[in-house]
Design a protein around this motif. Structure first.
Motif, short mmCIF file in Angstrom:
data_model
loop_
_atom_site.label_atom_id
_atom_site.label_comp_id
_atom_site.label_asym_id
_atom_site.label_seq_id
_atom_site.Cartn_x
_atom_site.Cartn_y
_atom_site.Cartn_z
N THR A 6 0.85 -1.20 0.00
CA THR A 6 0.00 0.00 0.00
C THR A 6 0.88 1.24 0.00
O THR A 6 0.65 2.19 -0.78
CB THR A 6 -0.94 0.00 1.22
OG1 THR A 6 -1.81 -1.14 1.13
CG2 THR A 6 -1.78 1.27 1.28
N GLU A 48 0.58 3.22 -3.36
CA GLU A 48 -0.35 4.33 -3.15
C GLU A 48 0.31 5.60 -2.62
O GLU A 48 -0.18 6.69 -2.89
CB GLU A 48 -1.49 3.86 -2.25
CG GLU A 48 -2.28 2.75 -2.92
CD GLU A 48 -3.41 2.16 -2.09
OE1 GLU A 48 -3.81 2.79 -1.09
OE2 GLU A 48 -3.87 1.05 -2.43
N ASN A 96 3.63 5.81 -5.45
CA ASN A 96 3.17 5.69 -6.84
C ASN A 96 4.14 4.88 -7.71
O ASN A 96 4.44 5.27 -8.84
CB ASN A 96 2.93 7.08 -7.45
CG ASN A 96 1.86 7.83 -6.71
OD1 ASN A 96 0.77 7.29 -6.48
ND2 ASN A 96 2.16 9.04 -6.31
N GLU A 152 -3.55 -3.23 -8.31
CA GLU A 152 -4.86 -2.58 -8.45
C GLU A 152 -5.95 -3.63 -8.66
O GLU A 152 -7.06 -3.46 -8.15
CB GLU A 152 -4.82 -1.59 -9.60
CG GLU A 152 -4.00 -0.35 -9.28
CD GLU A 152 -3.74 0.53 -10.49
OE1 GLU A 152 -4.05 0.14 -11.63
OE2 GLU A 152 -3.20 1.64 -10.27
#
Length: 176
Positions: free
Chosen positions: A112, A116, A119, A173
């Motif tokens: 994560t 996230e 990136n 994703e």
């Protein structure tokens, strides 16, 4: 549930206690460390980590229900141009804490962060081929085997094979 917090010098002695012998040290830290693990080695490891635009992030894993530190993980070789990084130094410290799903939570929290927050496009790791519980854990969170490095590390008189694994942003994703 686990949360990641920055690894700091206050965590050194606990990590040192978790590394019982030279084989375990090699399995945990690869060639980056020698046994016995020392404060000096960890000071060098921590240098330049966890800063803005760092190339490595070092974390302790904290059980949110007990606030107990139960593990460690790193995200290193952060390459912002190619948007990639490498997970390493994965450890659930106490043997009685292993096999309880903490490893999966630790990996998910790190992925994560990687995908996230940073990136990234790809995250890789290496795992010795005999570490089947870790391999199963990594596959559960989406890693794919990408290759085998035969006789990659020497431990005493034997050589260990290293499996290379990776997960792409699109695979992350799709699992999220």
């Amino acid at each position: 549930m686990l949360k990641l917090e920055p690894f700091s010098s206050a965590d050194f002695h606990q990590l040192i206690r978790w590394i019982p012998d030279s084989s375990f040290a090699l399995q945990w830290g690869g060639p980056a460390f020698t046994y016995p693990l020392t404060v000096e080695q960890l000071e060098n490891y921590l240098k330049d980590a966890n800063t803005v635009n760092a190339s490595k992030y070092l974390f302790k894993a904290v059980d949110e229900s007990t606030n107990e530190v139960i593990g460690h993980i790193s995200l290193g070789n952060v390459d912002r141009i190619n948007k990639s990084a490498r997970i390493g130094k994965v450890l659930i410290g106490q043997s009685e804490s292993r096999g309880n799903g903490y490893g999966k939570q630790l990996m998910l929290a790190t992925l994560t962060f990687a995908f996230e927050k940073l990136n990234l496009h790809k995250v890789t790791l290496g795992v010795f081929d005999f570490n089947t519980p870790a391999i199963k854990c990594y596959e559960k969170v989406g890693f794919k085997k990408e290759g085998l490095l035969r006789d990659a590390r020497k431990n005493g008189d034997e050589y260990w094979n290293l499996i290379e694994m990776g997960i792409l942003e699109s695979e992350w994703e799709a699992k999220s």
